[in-house]
Design a protein around this motif. Structure first.
Motif, PDB file in Angstrom:
ATOM      1  N   PRO A 202     -17.317 -13.358 -47.636  1.00 15.55           N
ATOM      2  CA  PRO A 202     -17.664 -14.137 -46.637  1.00 15.55           C
ATOM      3  C   PRO A 202     -16.961 -14.026 -45.116  1.00 15.55           C
ATOM      4  CG  PRO A 202     -16.623 -15.546 -48.313  1.00 15.55           C
ATOM      5  CD  PRO A 202     -16.713 -14.260 -48.788  1.00 15.55           C
ATOM      6  N   THR A 203     -15.648 -13.598 -45.204  1.00 10.83           N
ATOM      7  CA  THR A 203     -15.045 -13.506 -43.923  1.00 10.83           C
ATOM      8  C   THR A 203     -15.403 -12.197 -43.121  1.00 10.83           C
ATOM      9  OG1 THR A 203     -13.007 -14.463 -44.847  1.00 10.83           O
ATOM     10  CG2 THR A 203     -12.459 -13.053 -42.950  1.00 10.83           C
ATOM     11  N   LEU A 204     -15.379 -11.215 -43.966  1.00 13.55           N
ATOM     12  CA  LEU A 204     -15.804  -9.794 -43.514  1.00 13.55           C
ATOM     13  C   LEU A 204     -17.598  -9.961 -43.226  1.00 13.55           C
ATOM     14  CD1 LEU A 204     -14.314  -7.854 -46.232  1.00 13.55           C
ATOM     15  CD2 LEU A 204     -13.569  -7.661 -44.081  1.00 13.55           C
ATOM     16  N   GLN A 205     -18.316 -10.342 -43.679  1.00 10.60           N
ATOM     17  CA  GLN A 205     -19.795 -10.847 -43.390  1.00 10.60           C
ATOM     18  C   GLN A 205     -19.863 -11.462 -42.131  1.00 10.60           C
ATOM     19  OE1 GLN A 205     -22.410  -9.776 -45.345  1.00 10.60           O
ATOM     20  NE2 GLN A 205     -22.881  -9.733 -43.345  1.00 10.60           N
ATOM     21  N   ALA A 216     -19.208  -2.985 -44.418  1.00 13.05           N
ATOM     22  CA  ALA A 216     -18.705  -1.646 -44.573  1.00 13.05           C
ATOM     23  C   ALA A 216     -18.231  -0.905 -43.528  1.00 13.05           C
ATOM     24  CB  ALA A 216     -19.730  -0.585 -45.317  1.00 13.05           C
ATOM     25  N   GLN A 217     -19.051  -1.035 -42.255  1.00 16.83           N
ATOM     26  CA  GLN A 217     -18.762  -0.533 -41.027  1.00 16.83           C
ATOM     27  C   GLN A 217     -17.475  -1.226 -40.405  1.00 16.83           C
ATOM     28  OE1 GLN A 217     -22.591  -1.097 -39.323  1.00 16.83           O
ATOM     29  NE2 GLN A 217     -22.912   0.991 -39.188  1.00 16.83           N
ATOM     30  N   VAL A 218     -17.339  -2.341 -40.777  1.00 18.39           N
ATOM     31  CA  VAL A 218     -16.165  -3.419 -40.097  1.00 18.39           C
ATOM     32  C   VAL A 218     -14.986  -2.915 -40.642  1.00 18.39           C
ATOM     33  CG1 VAL A 218     -15.072  -5.766 -40.207  1.00 18.39           C
ATOM     34  CG2 VAL A 218     -17.609  -5.270 -39.217  1.00 18.39           C
ATOM     35  N   ILE A 219     -15.081  -2.704 -42.191  1.00 20.17           N
ATOM     36  CA  ILE A 219     -13.872  -2.520 -43.074  1.00 20.17           C
ATOM     37  C   ILE A 219     -13.322  -0.889 -42.449  1.00 20.17           C
ATOM     38  CG2 ILE A 219     -12.812  -1.745 -45.241  1.00 20.17           C
ATOM     39  CD1 ILE A 219     -14.991  -3.926 -46.496  1.00 20.17           C
ATOM     40  N   LEU A 220     -14.069  -0.080 -42.482  1.00 23.12           N
ATOM     41  CA  LEU A 220     -13.971   1.397 -42.039  1.00 23.12           C
ATOM     42  C   LEU A 220     -13.454   1.379 -40.781  1.00 23.12           C
ATOM     43  CD1 LEU A 220     -17.074   3.116 -43.831  1.00 23.12           C
ATOM     44  CD2 LEU A 220     -14.754   2.974 -44.610  1.00 23.12           C
ATOM     45  N   ARG A 221     -13.951   0.530 -39.832  1.00 20.99           N
ATOM     46  CA  ARG A 221     -13.328   0.403 -38.318  1.00 20.99           C
ATOM     47  C   ARG A 221     -11.861  -0.052 -38.219  1.00 20.99           C
ATOM     48  NH1 ARG A 221     -13.972   2.669 -33.346  1.00 20.99           N
ATOM     49  NH2 ARG A 221     -12.112   1.735 -32.280  1.00 20.99           N
ATOM     50  N   TRP A 222     -11.747  -0.925 -39.228  1.00 17.21           N
ATOM     51  CA  TRP A 222     -10.395  -1.683 -39.471  1.00 17.21           C
ATOM     52  C   TRP A 222      -9.291  -0.553 -39.743  1.00 17.21           C
ATOM     53  CZ3 TRP A 222      -8.176  -2.333 -44.333  1.00 17.21           C
ATOM     54  CH2 TRP A 222      -6.972  -2.997 -44.456  1.00 17.21           C
ATOM     55  N   ASP A 223      -9.883   0.134 -40.883  1.00 14.54           N
ATOM     56  CA  ASP A 223      -9.130   1.278 -41.228  1.00 14.54           C
ATOM     57  C   ASP A 223      -8.430   2.157 -39.848  1.00 14.54           C
ATOM     58  OD1 ASP A 223      -9.221   0.736 -43.812  1.00 14.54           O
ATOM     59  OD2 ASP A 223     -10.130   2.692 -44.325  1.00 14.54           O
ATOM     60  N   ILE A 224      -9.390   2.674 -39.216  1.00 12.67           N
ATOM     61  CA  ILE A 224      -9.289   3.509 -38.137  1.00 12.67           C
ATOM     62  C   ILE A 224      -8.346   2.792 -36.939  1.00 12.67           C
ATOM     63  CG2 ILE A 224     -10.309   4.710 -36.196  1.00 12.67           C
ATOM     64  CD1 ILE A 224     -11.281   5.917 -38.737  1.00 12.67           C
ATOM     65  N   GLN A 225      -8.593   1.497 -36.776  1.00 11.95           N
ATOM     66  CA  GLN A 225      -7.800   0.801 -35.910  1.00 11.95           C
ATOM     67  C   GLN A 225      -6.404   0.432 -36.169  1.00 11.95           C
ATOM     68  OE1 GLN A 225     -11.511  -1.551 -33.844  1.00 11.95           O
ATOM     69  NE2 GLN A 225      -9.457  -2.536 -33.545  1.00 11.95           N
ATOM     70  N   ASN A 226      -6.191   0.604 -37.716  1.00 11.29           N
ATOM     71  CA  ASN A 226      -4.788   0.286 -38.292  1.00 11.29           C
ATOM     72  C   ASN A 226      -4.047   1.882 -38.284  1.00 11.29           C
ATOM     73  OD1 ASN A 226      -4.301  -2.214 -38.649  1.00 11.29           O
ATOM     74  ND2 ASN A 226      -5.396  -2.482 -40.422  1.00 11.29           N
ATOM     75  N   GLU A 254      -7.832 -10.599 -33.052  1.00 10.34           N
ATOM     76  CA  GLU A 254      -7.797 -11.896 -33.887  1.00 10.34           C
ATOM     77  C   GLU A 254      -8.796 -11.531 -35.186  1.00 10.34           C
ATOM     78  OE1 GLU A 254     -10.257 -16.111 -33.827  1.00 10.34           O
ATOM     79  OE2 GLU A 254     -10.220 -14.820 -31.948  1.00 10.34           O
ATOM     80  N   ASP A 255      -9.744 -10.582 -35.136  1.00 12.69           N
ATOM     81  CA  ASP A 255     -10.312 -10.062 -36.168  1.00 12.69           C
ATOM     82  C   ASP A 255      -9.638  -9.268 -37.254  1.00 12.69           C
ATOM     83  OD1 ASP A 255     -12.675 -11.682 -35.567  1.00 12.69           O
ATOM     84  OD2 ASP A 255     -13.377 -10.275 -34.271  1.00 12.69           O
ATOM     85  N   MET A 256      -8.951  -8.150 -36.437  1.00 15.33           N
ATOM     86  CA  MET A 256      -7.971  -7.506 -37.170  1.00 15.33           C
ATOM     87  C   MET A 256      -7.094  -8.219 -38.068  1.00 15.33           C
ATOM     88  SD  MET A 256      -8.684  -4.105 -36.575  1.00 15.33           S
ATOM     89  CE  MET A 256      -7.067  -3.457 -36.975  1.00 15.33           C
ATOM     90  N   GLU A 257      -6.398  -9.199 -37.444  1.00 14.24           N
ATOM     91  CA  GLU A 257      -5.615 -10.033 -37.971  1.00 14.24           C
ATOM     92  C   GLU A 257      -6.335 -10.782 -39.114  1.00 14.24           C
ATOM     93  OE1 GLU A 257      -2.329 -10.655 -39.494  1.00 14.24           O
ATOM     94  OE2 GLU A 257      -2.345  -9.460 -37.574  1.00 14.24           O
ATOM     95  N   LYS A 258      -7.511 -11.280 -39.045  1.00 10.66           N
ATOM     96  CA  LYS A 258      -8.292 -11.996 -40.211  1.00 10.66           C
ATOM     97  C   LYS A 258      -8.413 -11.150 -41.348  1.00 10.66           C
ATOM     98  CE  LYS A 258     -11.225 -15.365 -37.688  1.00 10.66           C
ATOM     99  NZ  LYS A 258     -12.673 -15.308 -36.959  1.00 10.66           N
ATOM    100  N   ILE A 259      -8.609  -9.573 -41.089  1.00  5.57           N
ATOM    101  CA  ILE A 259      -8.914  -8.843 -42.230  1.00  5.57           C
ATOM    102  C   ILE A 259      -7.581  -8.531 -42.818  1.00  5.57           C
ATOM    103  CG2 ILE A 259      -9.783  -6.453 -42.809  1.00  5.57           C
ATOM    104  CD1 ILE A 259     -11.836  -6.609 -40.361  1.00  5.57           C
ATOM    105  N   ASN A 260      -6.545  -8.272 -42.096  1.00  2.00           N
ATOM    106  CA  ASN A 260      -5.360  -8.006 -42.781  1.00  2.00           C
ATOM    107  C   ASN A 260      -4.711  -9.019 -43.576  1.00  2.00           C
ATOM    108  OD1 ASN A 260      -4.949  -5.745 -41.079  1.00  2.00           O
ATOM    109  ND2 ASN A 260      -3.801  -6.874 -39.280  1.00  2.00           N
ATOM    110  N   SER A 261      -5.110 -10.324 -43.268  1.00  2.00           N
ATOM    111  CA  SER A 261      -4.561 -11.378 -43.908  1.00  2.00           C
ATOM    112  C   SER A 261      -5.606 -11.538 -45.457  1.00  2.00           C
ATOM    113  CB  SER A 261      -4.862 -12.676 -43.110  1.00  2.00           C
ATOM    114  OG  SER A 261      -6.071 -12.992 -43.136  1.00  2.00           O
ATOM    115  N   LEU A 262      -6.271 -10.616 -45.480  1.00  2.00           N
ATOM    116  CA  LEU A 262      -6.908 -10.622 -46.920  1.00  2.00           C
ATOM    117  C   LEU A 262      -6.366 -10.174 -48.142  1.00  2.00           C
ATOM    118  CD1 LEU A 262     -10.831  -9.917 -45.776  1.00  2.00           C
ATOM    119  CD2 LEU A 262      -9.809 -12.387 -46.244  1.00  2.00           C
ATOM    120  N   ASN A 263      -5.077  -9.682 -47.823  1.00  2.00           N
ATOM    121  CA  ASN A 263      -4.453  -8.851 -48.807  1.00  2.00           C
ATOM    122  C   ASN A 263      -3.964  -9.717 -49.711  1.00  2.00           C
ATOM    123  OD1 ASN A 263      -2.632  -6.708 -49.604  1.00  2.00           O
ATOM    124  ND2 ASN A 263      -0.970  -7.967 -48.961  1.00  2.00           N
TER     125      ASN A 263
END
Length: 278
Positions: A202-205, A216-226, A254-263
């Motif tokens: 849901p967060t990624l959606q 999928a595109q959001v996750i892959l973009r997150w990789d690159i930006q990290n 903010e969105d990068m941080e939201k995804i990081n926090s899913l760890n």
């Protein structure tokens, strides 16, 4: 990082694309040939295979049949566990090169540390030789934790240029990532989409909807930006195209941080300390 051909510079000066196609579990023959050819036609420059995938022949055929000059491509393969050791690594490398039908390789990786075998230092000496002989443009490891890297670096002449590990929003390995950055070792993600398990998160959606992109595109973009090289696998042409369509938007902090926090330190693959299959 503004297009599919964007590169990171490894510590020896070699340029490696941020984005590529992984072919883990892609069937030898037409399936892998078509996937690789499709990717190259769409502008992918990096293809990642391994001896144990059993599809190096097909990858080689696809490269030969593509109209892109060899020097524009970045090809990676990996040494399997049962071939670790100095002489056996050199032999395994030749076997991979014969299957790929290449004169040189862009990146050769030790696939797993396999602590029980305790041969990765011998294997690394063979990789150093291949590098010095000009057979490989860059050498690295896969699935190495910090303690494996420290152990290897205590005795090696040339430190690894890349460490390819399981990396996705549920397994961010931030300590390992920091260690690799400090030592100029480029981190690379395998299973960036957690084998599809994150697609309906849901967060990624919610983030995907905001940018009018797929999860999928959001996750892959997150990789690159990290600053993590990423190599998603797909055999479907529309998905290979969609995966690469991540260079026309940027996630805000903010969105990068939201995804990081899913760890959750959650692995879908084996723990490298316990991986002793060979």
């Amino acid at each position: 990082m503004d297009n599919l051909q964007s590169t990171t510079t490894l510590h020896n000066g070699v340029k490696m694309p941020w984005f590529g196609l992984g072919v883990f579990k892609v069937e030898e023959g037409n399936e892998v040939i078509n996937s690789v050819k499709t990717a190259i036609e769409l502008g992918y420059k990096s293809i990642d295979t391994a001896a144990v995938y059993g599809n190096e022949d097909g990858v080689g055929k696809a490269i030969a049949e593509s109209n892109v000059p060899r020097e524009e491509l970045f090809i990676t393969t990996k040494l399997w566990n049962s071939n670790q050791g100095y002489e056996s690594t050199l032999q395994a490398f030749e076997e991979s090169m014969n299957k790929l039908k290449l004169d040189y390789l862009d990146l050769y990786l030790i696939h797993w540390p396999v602590p029980e075998l305790n041969k990765y230092k011998e294997s690394w000496k063979a990789l150093e030789k291949l590098y010095k002989d000009g057979r490989v443009r860059a050498i690295g490891v896969s699935n190495f934790k910090e303690h494996h890297l420290k152990d290897l670096m205590a005795d090696c002449e040339i430190k690894p240029m890349v460490n390819q590990v399981e990396y996705h929003p549920r397994l961010t390995q931030s300590s390992l990532h920091s260690f690799c950055k400090e030592n100029q070792i480029q981190l690379e993600a395998w299973s960036p989409l957690m084998q599809g398990q994150l697609i309906d998160h849901p967060t990624l959606q919610e983030i995907a909807d905001k940018y009018n992109k797929s999860t999928a595109q959001v996750i892959l973009r997150w990789d690159i930006q990290n600053e993590v090289v990423t190599i998603p696998k797909s055999v479907k042409p529309h998905r290979i195209k969609e995966n690469a369509n991540i260079f026309d938007f940027e996630l805000n902090s903010e969105d990068m941080e939201k995804i990081n926090s899913l760890n959750e330190n959650h692995r879908v693959g084996p723990d490298p300390d316990d991986m002793n299959r060979y």
